[in-house]
Write an enzyme that holds these catalytic residues in place. Structure first.
Site, PDB file in Angstrom:
ATOM      1  N   HIS A 178      -8.597  -5.340  -0.110  1.00  0.00           N
ATOM      2  CA  HIS A 178      -7.234  -4.050   0.229  1.00  0.00           C
ATOM      3  C   HIS A 178      -6.354  -4.696   1.162  1.00  0.00           C
ATOM      4  O   HIS A 178      -5.214  -5.523   1.241  1.00  0.00           O
ATOM      5  CB  HIS A 178      -6.865  -3.009   0.109  1.00  0.00           C
ATOM      6  CG  HIS A 178      -5.706  -2.115   0.289  1.00  0.00           C
ATOM      7  ND1 HIS A 178      -5.193  -1.657  -0.889  1.00  0.00           N
ATOM      8  CD2 HIS A 178      -5.314  -1.563   1.221  1.00  0.00           C
ATOM      9  CE1 HIS A 178      -3.586  -1.153   0.084  1.00  0.00           C
ATOM     10  NE2 HIS A 178      -3.722  -0.770   0.118  1.00  0.00           N
ATOM     11  N   SER A 215       1.334  -1.125  -0.256  1.00  0.00           N
ATOM     12  CA  SER A 215      -0.078  -0.223   0.280  1.00  0.00           C
ATOM     13  C   SER A 215       0.836   0.578   0.163  1.00  0.00           C
ATOM     14  O   SER A 215       1.550   1.461  -0.604  1.00  0.00           O
ATOM     15  CB  SER A 215      -0.424   0.172   0.904  1.00  0.00           C
ATOM     16  OG  SER A 215      -2.292   1.080   0.996  1.00  0.00           O
ATOM     17  N   ASP A 238      -9.334  -5.644  -4.920  1.00  0.00           N
ATOM     18  CA  ASP A 238      -8.406  -4.587  -4.325  1.00  0.00           C
ATOM     19  C   ASP A 238      -9.267  -3.863  -4.915  1.00  0.00           C
ATOM     20  O   ASP A 238      -8.178  -3.563  -6.246  1.00  0.00           O
ATOM     21  CB  ASP A 238      -7.412  -5.073  -4.210  1.00  0.00           C
ATOM     22  CG  ASP A 238      -6.573  -3.530  -3.227  1.00  0.00           C
ATOM     23  OD1 ASP A 238      -7.010  -2.531  -3.028  1.00  0.00           O
ATOM     24  OD2 ASP A 238      -5.545  -3.098  -3.111  1.00  0.00           O
TER      25      ASP A 238
END
Length: 374
Positions: free
Chosen positions: A347, A149, A314
């Site tokens: 995610h 991320s 995601d």
């Protein structure tokens, strides 16, 4: 697989000001970090792990408070990032609320807590701070920089700012910049905090209060974006908490109860000013902007080899964003491996156990280990 066991955080102080992208400077600051494993004789087996929004330097093992590291399933003896072969470093970034200098610390210029006066920081600023710590550890080149991320954005920035100091870049569930939708979610979360009556312009420490309501809502918004519709459907569906509709505006559905729980928990340990700083750093990250948005030109001069991993569900950092990076690297004939994992967790999948994902990571780190004789 064994755990690292109990780990102790260390602190490193820097008296030389850190020049920031904004034009401001951070003077006399400290970074908190942890290390796992041993640095080999030629210092070629060091791996830096960069943290995402609400994580910290505590990557693996158990800290003094009994908390397990946020990536303990990935990092440790015999794990995909094997601490019996690699020297792993986790650093808490400036502006955080987990020990490194941030809004909750004293501003040497005023003698009061920084609060809203803490300078706005960027991904590039964090990378510059990390590089100083790596210098102090006597490491001239990292075997790899790894992050998921926002941590993946830092790994990408390392290849651009210090191309000769990183051999491998591993970016998981990341992107070359945030989409307008992502920036929108961040702005809604920030507005929730800033409009909380207890925010006091970011100087709530002086008033002895915390903007908990705003921080709770910000976390609820963020948490929704980390999960996939499939996961929310299978875990909660339309289940009622008490088995019957109450015809009011209190908690009715299990998903509402879950989000409130997550918001309450988050507001107990995270700092609102830090949330503002980190989401803004996310918004600002866009290395290709200097090249008119051309990613191929942006990554033309990098020297690292790359592994990029994405997850099919995601939607916040979608596989399409990783494929943009892959194309830019392939256009430059750089070495890049790409894995798109069919995972249902959205995610958050980058933090969870998935045998296919972990097999990719293990195989790639075994390759790195062979290169550095670890």
């Amino acid at each position: 697989m064994a755990s690292i066991g109990t780990v102790t955080a260390q602190q490193m102080r820097f008296t030389e000001p850190l020049a920031l992208t904004s034009g401001a400077a951070l003077a006399d600051y400290s970074l908190v970090y942890e290390t796992y494993g041993r640095l080999n004789a030629d210092k070629s087996n060091a791996v830096l792990v960069c943290h995402a929004l609400n994580a910290s330097h505590h990557v693996a093992g158990t800290d003094a408070e009994g908390q397990l590291g946020w990536w303990d399933n990935l990092v440790g003896p015999g794990k995909p990032l094997d601490t019996e072969r690699f020297f792993v470093i986790g650093v808490n970034n400036p502006g955080s609320c987990f020990g490194s200098t941030g809004p909750m610390h004293l501003n040497p210029a005023t003698g009061k807590k920084y609060g809203a006066d803490f300078p706005v920081v960027t991904v590039e600023d964090w990378v510059d701070a990390q590089a100083r710590l790596i210098d102090r550890l006597g490491i001239t080149q990292l075997a790899a920089v790894l992050g998921g991320s926002l941590g993946g954005m830092q790994a990408l920035a390392w290849t651009l700012r210090f191309p000769g100091r990183i051999r491998h870049c591993i970016g998981v569930a990341t992107a070359p910049n945030l989409s307008a939708e992502n920036i929108a979610f961040n702005e809604i979360a920030r507005r929730a905090i800033i409009t909380d009556p207890e925010f006091h312009g970011g100087h709530y420490y002086e008033h002895g209060v915390l903007p908990r309501r705003g921080l709770r809502i910000a976390r609820m918004i963020g948490h929704v974006t980390y999960l996939s519709d499939d996961v929310m459907g299978s875990k909660f569906g339309r289940k009622l908490r008490d088995g019957a509709i109450s015809f009011d505006f209190d908690v009715e559905f299990e998903i509402e109860s879950y989000l409130r729980y997550q918001g309450d928990k988050f507001s107990d340990y995270f700092d609102a000013n830090t949330y503002l700083l980190i989401t803004r750093a996310l918004d600002y990250f866009d290395p290709a902007s200097a090249q008119g948005g051309d990613l191929a030109k942006t990554f033309a001069a990098v020297r690292a080899k790359f592994l990029l991993v994405s997850f099919t569900t995601d939607w916040r950092f979608s596989p399409a964003r990783s494929r943009e990076l892959v194309k830019a690297l392939v256009d430059n004939r750089h070495r890049v491996s790409y894995a798109e994992i069919d995972a249902q967790h959205g995610h958050d999948a980058f933090l969870l156990d998935d045998p296919r994902y972990f097999a990719v990571m293990r195989t790639y780190f075994e390759r790195i280990a062979r290169e550095c004789g670890a």
